[in-house]
Design a protein around this motif. Structure first.
Motif, PDB file in Angstrom:
ATOM      1  N   ARG A  92       0.873  -1.172   0.000  1.00  0.00           N
ATOM      2  CA  ARG A  92       0.000   0.000   0.000  1.00  0.00           C
ATOM      3  C   ARG A  92       0.911   1.223   0.000  1.00  0.00           C
ATOM      4  NH1 ARG A  92      -4.522   2.523   4.189  1.00  0.00           N
ATOM      5  NH2 ARG A  92      -5.934   3.187   2.535  1.00  0.00           N
ATOM      6  N   VAL A  93       0.845   2.006  -1.070  1.00  0.00           N
ATOM      7  CA  VAL A  93       1.747   3.132  -1.292  1.00  0.00           C
ATOM      8  C   VAL A  93       0.943   4.421  -1.246  1.00  0.00           C
ATOM      9  CG1 VAL A  93       3.364   4.196  -2.906  1.00  0.00           C
ATOM     10  CG2 VAL A  93       3.271   1.702  -2.708  1.00  0.00           C
ATOM     11  N   VAL A  94       1.351   5.346  -0.373  1.00  0.00           N
ATOM     12  CA  VAL A  94       0.632   6.604  -0.191  1.00  0.00           C
ATOM     13  C   VAL A  94       1.510   7.763  -0.645  1.00  0.00           C
ATOM     14  CG1 VAL A  94      -0.533   8.121   1.449  1.00  0.00           C
ATOM     15  CG2 VAL A  94      -0.631   5.632   1.769  1.00  0.00           C
ATOM     16  N   ASP A  95       1.010   8.541  -1.598  1.00  0.00           N
ATOM     17  CA  ASP A  95       1.701   9.729  -2.103  1.00  0.00           C
ATOM     18  C   ASP A  95       1.066  10.939  -1.443  1.00  0.00           C
ATOM     19  OD1 ASP A  95       2.879  11.772  -3.514  1.00  0.00           O
ATOM     20  OD2 ASP A  95       2.238  11.085  -5.496  1.00  0.00           O
ATOM     21  N   LEU A 116      -6.889   6.243   6.152  1.00  0.00           N
ATOM     22  CA  LEU A 116      -5.439   6.232   6.352  1.00  0.00           C
ATOM     23  C   LEU A 116      -5.164   6.174   7.856  1.00  0.00           C
ATOM     24  CD1 LEU A 116      -4.418   8.881   3.668  1.00  0.00           C
ATOM     25  CD2 LEU A 116      -4.009   6.408   3.595  1.00  0.00           C
ATOM     26  N   THR A 117      -5.435   5.025   8.418  1.00  0.00           N
ATOM     27  CA  THR A 117      -5.303   4.806   9.853  1.00  0.00           C
ATOM     28  C   THR A 117      -3.857   4.514  10.224  1.00  0.00           C
ATOM     29  OG1 THR A 117      -5.848   2.490   9.483  1.00  0.00           O
ATOM     30  CG2 THR A 117      -7.673   3.957  10.071  1.00  0.00           C
ATOM     31  N   PRO A 118      -3.517   4.585  11.513  1.00  0.00           N
ATOM     32  CA  PRO A 118      -2.145   4.270  11.917  1.00  0.00           C
ATOM     33  C   PRO A 118      -1.723   2.875  11.480  1.00  0.00           C
ATOM     34  CG  PRO A 118      -3.305   5.371  13.704  1.00  0.00           C
ATOM     35  CD  PRO A 118      -4.329   5.085  12.642  1.00  0.00           C
ATOM     36  N   ASP A 119      -0.466   2.756  11.073  1.00  0.00           N
ATOM     37  CA  ASP A 119       0.135   1.469  10.707  1.00  0.00           C
ATOM     38  C   ASP A 119      -0.592   0.786   9.549  1.00  0.00           C
ATOM     39  OD1 ASP A 119       1.922   1.667  13.013  1.00  0.00           O
ATOM     40  OD2 ASP A 119       0.174   1.144  14.210  1.00  0.00           O
ATOM     41  N   SER A 120      -1.011   1.586   8.564  1.00  0.00           N
ATOM     42  CA  SER A 120      -1.783   1.007   7.450  1.00  0.00           C
ATOM     43  C   SER A 120      -1.076   1.079   6.110  1.00  0.00           C
ATOM     44  CB  SER A 120      -3.135   1.726   7.330  1.00  0.00           C
ATOM     45  OG  SER A 120      -2.956   3.104   7.025  1.00  0.00           O
ATOM     46  N   ALA A 121       0.081   1.747   6.034  1.00  0.00           N
ATOM     47  CA  ALA A 121       0.789   1.909   4.759  1.00  0.00           C
ATOM     48  C   ALA A 121       2.140   1.205   4.804  1.00  0.00           C
ATOM     49  CB  ALA A 121       0.989   3.387   4.446  1.00  0.00           C
ATOM     50  N   HIS A 154       5.732  13.550  10.388  1.00  0.00           N
ATOM     51  CA  HIS A 154       4.916  13.012  11.482  1.00  0.00           C
ATOM     52  C   HIS A 154       3.746  12.196  10.927  1.00  0.00           C
ATOM     53  CE1 HIS A 154       2.746  12.803  15.288  1.00  0.00           C
ATOM     54  NE2 HIS A 154       1.674  13.273  14.656  1.00  0.00           N
ATOM     55  N   VAL A 155       3.103  12.709   9.899  1.00  0.00           N
ATOM     56  CA  VAL A 155       1.994  11.972   9.279  1.00  0.00           C
ATOM     57  C   VAL A 155       2.494  10.646   8.705  1.00  0.00           C
ATOM     58  CG1 VAL A 155       0.353  11.973   7.364  1.00  0.00           C
ATOM     59  CG2 VAL A 155       0.607  14.007   8.798  1.00  0.00           C
ATOM     60  N   ALA A 156       3.625  10.684   8.015  1.00  0.00           N
ATOM     61  CA  ALA A 156       4.182   9.451   7.445  1.00  0.00           C
ATOM     62  C   ALA A 156       4.477   8.439   8.542  1.00  0.00           C
ATOM     63  CB  ALA A 156       5.452   9.771   6.660  1.00  0.00           C
ATOM     64  N   ARG A 157       5.057   8.904   9.640  1.00  0.00           N
ATOM     65  CA  ARG A 157       5.387   8.006  10.751  1.00  0.00           C
ATOM     66  C   ARG A 157       4.123   7.370  11.327  1.00  0.00           C
ATOM     67  NH1 ARG A 157       8.316  11.391  13.349  1.00  0.00           N
ATOM     68  NH2 ARG A 157       6.659  12.225  14.666  1.00  0.00           N
ATOM     69  N   ARG A 158       3.053   8.137  11.398  1.00  0.00           N
ATOM     70  CA  ARG A 158       1.812   7.617  11.976  1.00  0.00           C
ATOM     71  C   ARG A 158       1.169   6.555  11.091  1.00  0.00           C
ATOM     72  NH1 ARG A 158      -1.095  12.176  12.421  1.00  0.00           N
ATOM     73  NH2 ARG A 158      -2.369  11.776  10.576  1.00  0.00           N
ATOM     74  N   ILE A 159       1.126   6.788   9.786  1.00  0.00           N
ATOM     75  CA  ILE A 159       0.383   5.855   8.923  1.00  0.00           C
ATOM     76  C   ILE A 159       1.226   4.684   8.437  1.00  0.00           C
ATOM     77  CG2 ILE A 159      -1.191   7.682   8.197  1.00  0.00           C
ATOM     78  CD1 ILE A 159       0.198   7.761   5.505  1.00  0.00           C
ATOM     79  N   LEU A 160       2.552   4.776   8.566  1.00  0.00           N
ATOM     80  CA  LEU A 160       3.402   3.661   8.127  1.00  0.00           C
ATOM     81  C   LEU A 160       3.381   2.511   9.129  1.00  0.00           C
ATOM     82  CD1 LEU A 160       6.590   5.441   6.721  1.00  0.00           C
ATOM     83  CD2 LEU A 160       5.121   3.841   5.454  1.00  0.00           C
ATOM     84  N   LYS A 161       3.471   1.307   8.600  1.00  0.00           N
ATOM     85  CA  LYS A 161       3.671   0.128   9.439  1.00  0.00           C
ATOM     86  C   LYS A 161       5.094   0.131   9.994  1.00  0.00           C
ATOM     87  CE  LYS A 161       0.644  -2.634   6.436  1.00  0.00           C
ATOM     88  NZ  LYS A 161       0.594  -3.773   5.486  1.00  0.00           N
ATOM     89  N   SER A 162       5.349  -0.681  11.002  1.00  0.00           N
ATOM     90  CA  SER A 162       6.717  -0.856  11.486  1.00  0.00           C
ATOM     91  C   SER A 162       7.580  -1.361  10.336  1.00  0.00           C
ATOM     92  CB  SER A 162       6.737  -1.867  12.635  1.00  0.00           C
ATOM     93  OG  SER A 162       8.052  -2.054  13.113  1.00  0.00           O
ATOM     94  N   ASN A 163       8.747  -0.777  10.182  1.00  0.00           N
ATOM     95  CA  ASN A 163       9.666  -1.067   9.064  1.00  0.00           C
ATOM     96  C   ASN A 163       9.143  -0.571   7.724  1.00  0.00           C
ATOM     97  OD1 ASN A 163      11.720  -2.391  10.606  1.00  0.00           O
ATOM     98  ND2 ASN A 163      10.404  -4.201  10.716  1.00  0.00           N
ATOM     99  N   GLY A 164       8.104   0.269   7.768  1.00  0.00           N
ATOM    100  CA  GLY A 164       7.622   0.885   6.539  1.00  0.00           C
ATOM    101  C   GLY A 164       8.647   1.852   5.970  1.00  0.00           C
ATOM    102  N   LYS A 223      10.864   3.319   9.099  1.00  0.00           N
ATOM    103  CA  LYS A 223      10.250   3.505  10.409  1.00  0.00           C
ATOM    104  C   LYS A 223      10.798   2.458  11.370  1.00  0.00           C
ATOM    105  CE  LYS A 223       5.765   3.619  12.775  1.00  0.00           C
ATOM    106  NZ  LYS A 223       4.284   3.556  12.596  1.00  0.00           N
ATOM    107  N   GLY A 224      11.474   2.923  12.398  1.00  0.00           N
ATOM    108  CA  GLY A 224      12.080   2.007  13.360  1.00  0.00           C
ATOM    109  C   GLY A 224      13.401   1.426  12.904  1.00  0.00           C
ATOM    110  N   GLY A 225      13.936   1.881  11.766  1.00  0.00           N
ATOM    111  CA  GLY A 225      15.186   1.337  11.246  1.00  0.00           C
ATOM    112  C   GLY A 225      16.369   1.658  12.154  1.00  0.00           C
ATOM    113  N   ARG A 226      17.363   0.765  12.181  1.00  0.00           N
ATOM    114  CA  ARG A 226      18.522   0.932  13.060  1.00  0.00           C
ATOM    115  C   ARG A 226      19.860   0.834  12.320  1.00  0.00           C
ATOM    116  NH1 ARG A 226      17.230   0.865  18.382  1.00  0.00           N
ATOM    117  NH2 ARG A 226      15.106   0.206  18.945  1.00  0.00           N
ATOM    118  N   ALA A 227      19.808   0.620  11.016  1.00  0.00           N
ATOM    119  CA  ALA A 227      21.066   0.500  10.262  1.00  0.00           C
ATOM    120  C   ALA A 227      21.754   1.857  10.166  1.00  0.00           C
ATOM    121  CB  ALA A 227      20.785  -0.047   8.867  1.00  0.00           C
ATOM    122  N   PRO A 228      23.081   1.868  10.020  1.00  0.00           N
ATOM    123  CA  PRO A 228      23.800   3.145   9.880  1.00  0.00           C
ATOM    124  C   PRO A 228      23.339   3.894   8.628  1.00  0.00           C
ATOM    125  CG  PRO A 228      25.322   1.326  10.297  1.00  0.00           C
ATOM    126  CD  PRO A 228      23.995   0.715  10.023  1.00  0.00           C
TER     127      PRO A 228
END
Length: 267
Positions: A59-62, A126-131, A170-180, A227-232
């Motif tokens: 699911r891709v949101v522009d 466009l609910t939280p963790d939906s994209a 902030h909006v992107a962070r809210r609607i993206l899934k973990s690791n989105g 979202k939630g990424g930890r790589a350098p």
């Protein structure tokens, strides 16, 4: 790419409506109707699309889609995505809807202010963790160095406020899934703003500087974040729109013609 313009030299056909043109993108693979004046889709949108790490089934949101150029270009490259185009201006949203239909691309077009409250996004589905993927080309001109336009739509499309980038991220962070995945384009001289906006909730940054020519400073940065990424963080080799000889970069021309993708799109 002229730093002060987001227009693309594309094949154009005048519409029966004098204020609308029909332009060819991706080497003619994508036909878009857009206003003759005001904000026009161009190189920025196509480079952003080529840097977007979408996969079939995502699911891709522009966000702030305008007439749909970036999102529709992603859909043309990656078949089978669930595309959502979010645009505040009803006239541009209607053009985006028509452009999706003309190009036989399924897309849900939502008329919504990106900086609206969370409840408005929930109501639009466009609910939280939906994209899985969000891409954005926010207004990014510095108001202190940008001459105000009498065209309100053009002004809103180009000029950032002090909170624009942070609000959109902030909006992107809210609607993206973990690791989105988030892909965005911004002014190169605003890289500090980008890093600050992404500091909360995003990591695994990949940054691709874009230069008009080899001897000039970067004019844009393309950024991918998780979202939630930890790589350098990774800084990629510069993308030159023109070679040192002044001729257009062949690889960039292929990207603009829809014949490839940028490194940020690979995951």
């Amino acid at each position: 790419m002229d730093p002060g313009s987001r227009e693309q030299n594309a094949s154009k056909k005048e519409s029966p409506a004098a204020d609308i043109t029909e332009d060819g993108f991706l080497g003619g693979q994508l036909r878009l109707r857009q206003p003759r004046g005001g904000h026009r889709a161009g190189h920025d949108a196509i480079l952003l699309a080529a840097a977007t790490p979408a996969r079939s089934g995502d699911r891709v949101v522009d966000l702030g889609s305008g007439v749909g150029a970036a999102g529709l270009a992603v859909a043309r490259r990656v078949r089978g995505i669930d595309l959502v185009l979010v645009e505040i201006d009803p006239a541009l949203a209607e053009l985006a809807r028509n452009n999706a239909g003309t190009n036989a691309i399924m897309a849900d077009v939502i008329v919504l202010d990106v900086e609206a409250r969370a409840a408005a996004f929930d109501d639009a589905g466009l609910t939280p963790d939906s994209a899985d993927v969000v891409l954005m080309n926010p207004p990014f001109n510095d108001p202190s160095r940008h001459q105000a336009s009498p065209d309100g739509v053009r002004e809103r499309a180009h000029v950032a406020t002090a909170t624009t980038l942070a609000g959109w991220v902030h909006v992107a962070r809210r609607i993206l899934k973990s690791n989105g995945q988030l892909a965005l384009i911004w002014r190169a001289d605003g890289i500090a703003e980008v890093l600050a906006a992404l500091d909360r909730g995003f990591g695994s940054l990949e940054i691709l500087p874009v230069h008009a020519e080899a001897t000039s400073p970067a004019i844009r940065i393309l950024v991918r974040a998780v979202k939630g990424g930890r790589a350098p963080a990774r800084l990629h080799a510069a993308l030159l729109l023109k070679e040192e000889s002044g001729v257009p970069n062949k690889w960039v021309q292929e990207i603009l013609a829809g014949k490839g993708e940028l490194p940020l799109a690979r995951r």
